[in-house]
Design a protein around this motif. Structure first.
Motif, PDB file in Angstrom:
ATOM      1  N   ASN A 199       0.845  -1.186   0.000  1.00 54.72           N
ATOM      2  CA  ASN A 199       0.000   0.000   0.000  1.00 54.72           C
ATOM      3  C   ASN A 199       0.888   1.246   0.000  1.00 54.72           C
ATOM      4  O   ASN A 199       1.758   1.394   0.875  1.00 54.72           O
ATOM      5  N   LEU A 200       0.684   2.147  -0.974  1.00 51.59           N
ATOM      6  CA  LEU A 200       1.554   3.318  -1.122  1.00 51.59           C
ATOM      7  C   LEU A 200       1.543   4.205   0.114  1.00 51.59           C
ATOM      8  O   LEU A 200       2.580   4.748   0.511  1.00 51.59           O
ATOM      9  N   MET A 201       0.370   4.371   0.729  1.00 54.06           N
ATOM     10  CA  MET A 201       0.267   5.223   1.917  1.00 54.06           C
ATOM     11  C   MET A 201       1.113   4.664   3.064  1.00 54.06           C
ATOM     12  O   MET A 201       1.847   5.390   3.740  1.00 54.06           O
ATOM     13  N   PHE A 202       1.036   3.343   3.257  1.00 47.84           N
ATOM     14  CA  PHE A 202       1.792   2.719   4.342  1.00 47.84           C
ATOM     15  C   PHE A 202       3.282   2.641   3.995  1.00 47.84           C
ATOM     16  O   PHE A 202       4.132   2.754   4.881  1.00 47.84           O
ATOM     17  N   GLN A 203       3.592   2.486   2.697  1.00 39.60           N
ATOM     18  CA  GLN A 203       4.995   2.481   2.273  1.00 39.60           C
ATOM     19  C   GLN A 203       5.663   3.803   2.619  1.00 39.60           C
ATOM     20  O   GLN A 203       6.788   3.840   3.110  1.00 39.60           O
TER      21      GLN A 203
END
Length: 504
Positions: free
Chosen positions: A177-181
């Motif tokens: 997930n880009l947000m969590f990355q």
């Protein structure tokens, strides 16, 4: 059997013949006259399970006043009895006793099943299973509570999906997930680090609002009947607390994805939530190579996480190029093992070294033929008493005289034994390994010529020396010349290329 039981029962009605009947049947060691719940009975001894089933059929078919009873007691163990009852009331009472015994046995069985009940319940209810980098955890659960691990990943995936149709690995969420990355960019990927980053107020064990915000999920924990929102039972790496941290992280990630727990109207709605669907049933089959497997289809899927670059850093594992070495001095580190072998076979001969334990390691060579070359040179050095065996680069690895080596197939054979020890060296001894070097098939034939050609050992060592001749020819020449004069100089070859050691 029909005649035996008929004679015994008839003798109970004839007082004048009763003693004779009892004595007659008592002569047969398989029948012992006794009493059960104040009723005349015969104890059955030495019958097979098949014979006992036939006896039960005979009793039910031909004798209304005889009953077959199986009793288990702590004092006398398991007993098989044929009991006489002279009224329906006594028969009903006896049947009640049998039922109680049956319930007691069922209770023992249920107690023996133990935690398997929890696994069965999770499976039957199709609960969402949440883990953190949990492929190995799922494999352990499968092998301990479901059955032997299947022989292939495809079979394993199909079986796991059948038992647990909904699994979420939170590390997949964090990595894809880009947000969590973005949030995890400068943070370690360990469970404790993720817990501290995403659940700071819970990790701090504080009820104050300084660390919290409206975006943080509040987690209430019930322990021994009391509820609390700040619970710390011990610390990380304790199984219960690791599970607690995993659950908290998952709850927070779901909240960040916009999943509202209050809207759930069924136990499986969370597992079927469209915002979570692309993360469900995906596990890292190999963390090192970034392989993700889809439990729904059994197919590998692309890893969109930054960790996919690990594929470039770590080499492909080729089992035919791997040697397992064990029993060497515990002080040797992976880089020292690499250095010993690289000096003998060339700076690029070793791809990776991975410690299995303090005295055992996997070594992956760059070429398959180097496996047999290494094993043959090791065997030759151990059979030689010359100066070259003392000053050879492998002497450090062979120090102590307990070093053993074989190819990867031997490792599988040793680990396939049901016996288990802490160190691989002890495991090998336990399964009866007495040799020090197991030569590969392509080199075994040459061993038969050893008695006819006493110079074979020296030639084998020279063969290994030739592998590094191109690197420092002068050193090899000096060593050979010195040997002929009875003098040997120190053998040193620098390992010019350091390849990152891979976790096999």
């Amino acid at each position: 059997m029909k005649n035996k039981f008929g004679e015994w029962r008839d003798g109970l009605f004839q007082e004048q013949n009763q003693e004779d009947q009892i004595q007659g049947i008592s002569k047969d060691s398989k029948f012992q006259v006794t009493f059960f719940e104040m009723h005349p009975a015969l104890r059955l001894n030495g019958f097979t399970s098949h014979q006992l089933k036939l006896i039960q059929l005979v009793i039910r078919k031909h004798f209304k006043d005889l009953s077959y009873v199986s009793v288990n007691s702590e004092t006398s163990g398991s007993q098989q009895l044929v009991v006489y009852t002279d009224s329906k009331d006594e028969l009903n009472l006896l049947l009640k006793v049998k039922e109680e015994n049956h319930r007691a046995e069922e209770k023992k069985i249920q107690a023996a099943v133990g935690f398997r009940h929890v696994i069965d319940l999770l499976s039957s209810e199709q609960k969402l299973i949440v883990g953190y980098n949990c492929f190995l955890d799922i494999a352990h659960v499968y092998s301990k509570f479901i059955g032997p691990l299947p022989g292939s990943p495809d079979e394993f995936v199909a079986s796991v999906n059948k038992c647990f149709p909904h699994i979420v690995d939170t590390i997949i969420l964090l990595n894809t997930n880009l947000m969590f990355q973005e949030k995890m960019k400068r943070s370690r990927k360990s469970l404790a680090s993720a817990f501290t980053l995403f659940c700071p107020q819970i990790a701090a064990g504080s009820r104050s609002t300084d660390l919290g915000s409206l975006s943080h999920v509040k987690v209430d924990v019930e322990v021994d009947g009391s509820r609390s929102c700040s619970w710390n039972p011990g610390g990380k790496h304790e199984a219960g607390y690791d599970a607690f941290m995993t659950g908290c992280i998952f709850a927070q990630l779901c909240s960040d994805l916009g999943i509202d727990f209050k809207l759930r109207d069924s136990s499986n709605q969370l597992a079927l939530n469209e915002k979570l669907q692309k993360y469900v049933n995906r596990l890292y089959l190999s963390w090192i190579h970034g392989d993700i497997i889809d439990l729904n289809t059994g197919n590998k899927v692309a890893d969109s996480s930054p960790s996919h670059s690990l594929k470039k850093r770590y080499p492909t594992i080729l089992f035919e190029n791997i040697v397992i070495i064990w029993g060497f001095p515990s002080k040797l580190k992976a880089n020292e093992v690499r250095e010993c072998i690289s000096k003998a076979f060339g700076p690029t001969s070793v791809v990776s070294v991975f410690h299995l334990d303090a005295t055992a390691a996997f070594v992956q060579f760059s070429k398959t033929e180097l496996v047999s070359d290494f094993l043959l040179v090791k065997d030759s050095l151990e059979r030689s008493d010359g100066a070259i065996s003392v000053l050879h680069p492998l002497s450090k690895l062979l120090e102590g005289g307990n070093t053993c080596a074989a190819n990867y197939d031997t490792y599988n054979e040793i680990c396939g034994s049901p016996l288990s020890e802490g160190l691989f060296a002890d495991q090998a001894k336990k399964v009866g390994i007495k040799w020090k070097t197991k030569l590969t098939e392509c080199k075994v034939a040459s061993r038969g010529e050893e008695h006819e050609n006493p110079s074979l050992q020296a030639n084998d060592v020279n063969t290994a020396m030739k592998n590094v001749e191109k690197t420092k020819p002068n050193t090899i020449d000096q060593l050979g010349n010195a040997s002929s004069r009875g003098q040997v100089s120190t053998f040193e070859i620098e390992d010019s290329s350091r390849v990152a050691e891979a976790n096999l």
